[in-house]
Design a protein around this motif. Structure first.
Motif, PDB file in Angstrom:
ATOM      1  N   GLY A 148      23.688  35.549  75.302  1.00 48.15           N
ATOM      2  CA  GLY A 148      24.457  34.429  74.794  1.00 48.15           C
ATOM      3  C   GLY A 148      25.943  34.679  74.804  1.00 48.15           C
TER       4      GLY A 148
ATOM      5  N   TRP B  68      22.514  25.421  73.117  1.00 50.44           N
ATOM      6  CA  TRP B  68      23.958  25.142  73.120  1.00 50.44           C
ATOM      7  C   TRP B  68      24.332  24.538  71.769  1.00 50.44           C
ATOM      8  CZ3 TRP B  68      26.809  21.171  76.800  1.00 50.44           C
ATOM      9  CH2 TRP B  68      28.194  21.268  76.574  1.00 50.44           C
ATOM     10  N   ASN B  69      24.980  25.335  70.915  1.00 50.31           N
ATOM     11  CA  ASN B  69      25.400  24.912  69.575  1.00 50.31           C
ATOM     12  C   ASN B  69      26.898  24.666  69.528  1.00 50.31           C
ATOM     13  OD1 ASN B  69      22.857  25.121  68.219  1.00 50.31           O
ATOM     14  ND2 ASN B  69      23.063  27.340  68.281  1.00 50.31           N
TER      15      ASN B  69
ATOM     16  N   THR C  52      31.720  27.202  69.816  1.00 54.51           N
ATOM     17  CA  THR C  52      30.503  26.838  70.518  1.00 54.51           C
ATOM     18  C   THR C  52      29.839  28.081  71.073  1.00 54.51           C
ATOM     19  OG1 THR C  52      29.558  25.422  72.255  1.00 54.51           O
ATOM     20  CG2 THR C  52      31.707  26.413  72.702  1.00 54.51           C
ATOM     21  N   THR C  53      28.510  28.067  71.099  1.00 53.06           N
ATOM     22  CA  THR C  53      27.748  29.181  71.658  1.00 53.06           C
ATOM     23  C   THR C  53      26.675  28.630  72.585  1.00 53.06           C
ATOM     24  OG1 THR C  53      26.115  29.203  69.856  1.00 53.06           O
ATOM     25  CG2 THR C  53      28.067  30.590  69.596  1.00 53.06           C
ATOM     26  N   TYR C  54      26.322  29.429  73.580  1.00 53.36           N
ATOM     27  CA  TYR C  54      25.203  29.086  74.444  1.00 53.36           C
ATOM     28  C   TYR C  54      24.356  30.321  74.672  1.00 53.36           C
ATOM     29  CZ  TYR C  54      22.225  27.701  78.267  1.00 53.36           C
ATOM     30  OH  TYR C  54      21.121  27.451  79.023  1.00 53.36           O
TER      31      TYR C  54
ATOM     32  N   GLU D 119      23.354  20.828  67.808  1.00 54.21           N
ATOM     33  CA  GLU D 119      22.882  21.414  69.060  1.00 54.21           C
ATOM     34  C   GLU D 119      22.922  20.341  70.134  1.00 54.21           C
ATOM     35  OE1 GLU D 119      19.260  24.344  70.474  1.00 54.21           O
ATOM     36  OE2 GLU D 119      18.831  22.760  69.013  1.00 54.21           O
TER      37      GLU D 119
END
Length: 835
Positions: free
Chosen positions: A757, A707-708, A744-746, A702
């Motif tokens: 997201g 945010w990953n 990636t994800t947010y 993270e």
């Protein structure tokens, strides 16, 4: 009766940022009350726990956020699941304790003039967070004004603080955040795993490259099949699907073995693609693993870790609908069955019905997995697990090669007819896990698994390669049934002790296994053909040719010993060895009986040195073992195929532990490979050798709150170094030189759009040799995926787009007639409810 390798139950609680691995049946601490106690310096937050259990606390700092993960813990307040208090002390604007999911609690402390300094203390019945607020001359000393729960407990305000241990101070910023999690946690970074050592060991202390794909990644990417998940791990590549029924993978140039909770779950035990509905996480160990798992190729292992019963009621339902008439509902129920919580259950159910971008390919799948966990006493737990899987689909071998590349055909074209039923598969599995702790330093784990599977095939498939006119493909009917049963028993004794100032964790284990197979009379028919460019699905076959039935049996025993030695706080040694013995017998009515025996010793040696706390340098040496079956001209038994690896690497935790990285370099040599005898082509000789060298990089974690990221890169140079059948220097098939991935994800953390997201990812695979002859090549590709989702309370909606730009690519294949086309643009919509 001899019985085969397995790994004890591995179910490890994970958390948002940092976790402690614990057995599935470990007692979960419950926070039963939250109290605020203003002090001269600031404020104490007191989290009372039931039964004297105190959680383990691990601090992580952000630039503007300070996070403390409290593992194996759940929030259970008497009057509400939420607690809020405004202006509880000078310098502190608010304290909130909220239930994020069914098993995730978040405590947030907001300062008025910066982040308070924090100390973490523990007592027999409470966790105490002592906060010192930064100086704020304008602040008055307000009284606590709780919002929820309504009933205050003033008498608690004057209680003395608990005795503190290991104080932790926050960095500068705006807020402090404490995340309390149970079994179903959030987060991409997982710092502990059991697959590499059979003990719960931090990844930084394991001298090997181990990667973990947690449940959150599977859900964010809507990874329904194993290949969807494993594309996130460096150097792991999809090889073939064996006719759209099972997925094979390689890493570091060689085959990856597949396990479920440590039990072999590859094609010899399970005949259909793995179901992920009851999978909590996927652990990948790269390199030879025979020291703990016996007969495995040197590429490594994939271990699927299943979900376990939860101590409190939990109910979740998902429904996914998508392109090509895909729909899939799933259920996940869990909770206690007795008032004292000693007996708990979990039930996972999935149903899938789908069409395909391929003509004449429809599929249906039913999966049921019940689990019971019984706390027999304070030190003894019994867990029972069962699975049932029914799967029906056509046997689809994919496309074919012409010349040095795949034929230029529509990806939808099937090279068989619509009239054949294809494959029918039934599998039943039963597991028993028993753990007993004699004391804090000695425990025994026993596990037993039995499986029974049936596979029926009635299909039209390719009989040979495309003929010289580059359009005519010979076909055959294949009609037969197969039955497989496995019995596997494993016992691990784990002891901890000291010799002077040196700490030891010793593992002694014995594994026994039996695999049996029955093959009733089958039939084949030849003589039909299809024009691959202008197919007519009307075939005329020759009369059926019947084959005799048969029976096979393989027995094995493995005995292993491992010692994890802590020489210094920053210097650790891993030493292990295993002796394996296996014998097999195969009998066919018309050709008699063949037998084979093999035995081998597989060592492993590893070392980890931490020059500073967040960095680990490691090196290892290990070997693999696989018995060989075949015939030599003089009937001499073949030696086992061996793999030998040398590896070095570095692991680092960056951004105050929120981001984990692994960089590894290795060389693997696979020897005793069978190849055709040049003087007697009907026999084999054992002079083949293959070698793989490469570099791998994995990054996961993270970056900022919400945010990953999970990313990877691998370079692999895998080729033939000795052989009489194939040219020396040929590339190993289905092994790209370069692969890379980024996902990636947010998720928006606050405001009116909180819970919204976005995710995006790109996956690159270099060109690959299609076979060991290197007669054709699969081209490189880059696939882009995307996602958008919204979470509010117990509701979540998600839209996943796979192959966003609808590129044409090939996933893999193991011959000129089994090339697997990649899935075109696919959209999946999912609605989830969780209680």
């Amino acid at each position: 009766m001899k019985l085969a390798p397995l790994l004890s139950n591995i179910c490890i609680a994970t958390s948002t940022l940092i976790i402690v691995a614990q057995p599935a049946w470990a007692e979960i601490a419950q926070v039963t009350d939250v109290r605020l106690n203003p002090t001269d310096k600031g404020l104490e937050i007191i989290l009372e726990t039931a039964d004297g259990n105190t959680p383990r606390v691990f601090p992580v700092s952000y630039k503007e956020t300070f996070v403390v993960n409290i593992t194996n813990t759940q929030l259970r307040l008497p009057s509400s699941q939420d607690f809020r208090a405004n202006n509880p002390a000078p310098g502190i604007a608010a304290v909130t304790v909220t239930q994020q999911t069914a098993n995730s609690v978040r405590v947030t402390v907001v300062g008025t003039a910066g982040v308070p300094k924090a100390e973490v203390g523990r007592s027999d019945h409470a966790l105490v967070l002592s906060l010192t607020a930064p100086a704020d001359t304008t602040a008055q000393k307000p009284q606590p004004t709780p919002i929820v729960p309504q009933a205050e407990q003033p008498e608690s305000q004057t209680q003395p603080p608990a005795e503190t241990e290991q104080p932790v101070e926050s960095t500068e910023g705006e807020e402090i955040e404490i995340v309390v999690t149970g079994e179903q946690e959030e987060g991409y970074s997982v710092p502990d795993a059991s697959t590499a050592t059979r003990t719960d060991t931090p990844l930084r202390e394991i001298p090997a490259n181990v990667q973990v794909i947690p449940r959150e990644v599977l859900e964010d990417q809507q990874a329904i099949r194993l290949q969807d998940a494993l594309r996130n791990v460096s150097g792991v590549n999809f090889s073939s699907s064996f006719g759209n029924r099972f997925s094979f993978f390689n890493a570091r140039g060689f085959t990856l073995a597949q396990l479920r909770n440590g039990f072999r779950d590859d094609f010899n035990a399970s005949r259909a693609a793995a179901e992920l509905a009851n999978i909590e996480r996927i652990e990948v160990l790269k390199g030879p693993a025979s020291v703990l798992y016996g007969q495995v190729e040197p590429g490594g292992i994939i271990n699927l870790v299943t979900k376990r019963p939860l101590p409190d009621p939990y109910y979740a339902a998902d429904f996914t609908i998508g392109s090509y008439s895909f729909y899939r509902p799933t259920l996940d129920f869990s909770g206690p069955l007795t008032t004292d919580g000693t007996l708990a259950y979990r039930l996972n159910v999935a149903y899938e019905n789908a069409g395909s971008f391929r003509d004449f390919v429809d599929s249906e799948r039913i999966f049921v997995a019940p689990t019971l966990s019984w706390q027999l006493g304070p030190n003894t737990t019994l867990t029972l697990e069962g699975t049932y899987l029914h799967d029906e689909r056509p046997l689809d071998l994919g496309l074919v090669a012409i010349g040095d590349r795949p034929a230029d055909l529509p990806f939808s074209r099937s090279l068989f007819g619509p009239q054949r039923p294809g494959l029918e598969f039934d599998e039943k599995q039963g597991f028993i896990y028993l753990e007993h702790r004699f004391n804090e330093d000695l425990s025994l784990r026993s596990a037993f698994r039995v499986t029974s599977s049936f596979e029926g095939r009635d299909a039209i498939i390719a009989a040979d390669e495309v003929q010289s006119d580059d359009r005519t493909l010979p076909l055959r009917i294949s009609d037969f049934d197969q039955y497989y049963d496995t019995y596997t028993l494993q016992n691990d004794l784990i002891g901890k002790f000291q010799t002077g100032s040196v700490d030891h964790t010793v593992l002694f284990g014995v594994e026994l296994a039996r695999l049996t197979g029955r093959f009733p009379e089958g039939a084949n028919a030849y003589g039909a053909e299809i024009d691959i460019f202008n197919p007519v699905y009307e075939f005329s076959f020759d009369p059926l040719e019947f084959s005799s039935g048969g029976y096979s049996e393989t027995n094995s025993i493995g005995i292993y010993l491992q010692d994890q030695i802590t020489l210094l706080d920053n210097l650790k040694l891993l030493i292990g060895g295993r002796f394996d013995s296996a014998d097999s017998e195969e009998t066919f009515i018309d050709s008699g009986t063949t037998t084979s025996e093999a035995s081998a010793f597989s060592p492993r040696l590893g070392i980890v040195y931490q020059p500073i706390s967040p960095v680990s340098l490691y090196a290892n040496y290990s070997r693999s073992f696989v018995p060989q079956v075949g015939r030599s001209a003089d009937n001499t038994p073949f030696d086992p195929e061996r793999g030998t690896q040398y590896e070095v690497g570095v692991k680092a935790d960056l951004l105050d532990g929120r981001l984990s990285t692994t960089l590894a370099a290795y060389q693997i040599t696979k020897s005793n490979v069978l190849t055709t005898d040049p003087t007697n082509p009907e026999f084999s000789i054992q002079v083949g050798e293959q070698r793989s060298r490469g570099i791998e990089l994995d990054v996961v974690g993270e970056i900022l709150p919400g945010w990953n990221i999970i990313a990877s890169y691998a370079y692999t140079d895998a080729k033939i170094t000795e052989d009489y059948t194939y040219e020396v220097g040929n590339r190993l098939n289905n092994v790209p030189e370069n692969t890379a991935s980024l996902w990636t994800t947010y998720t928006i953390q606050s405001g009116s759009l909180a819970g919204l997201g976005f995710g995006a990812g790109a996956f690159f695979v270099d060109n690959r040799a299609g076979d060991l002859d290197n007669s054709f090549e699969l081209p490189d590709y880059t696939r882009v995926d995307a996602a958008i989702y919204y979470t509010r309370d117990n509701f979540k909606a998600a839209l996943n787009i796979k192959n966003l730009f609808d590129i044409r690519y090939f996933e893999g294949g193991d011959s000129r007639t089994t090339i697997v086309p990649g899935v075109p643009l696919t959209i999946l919509g999912t609605v989830s409810l969780e209680f």
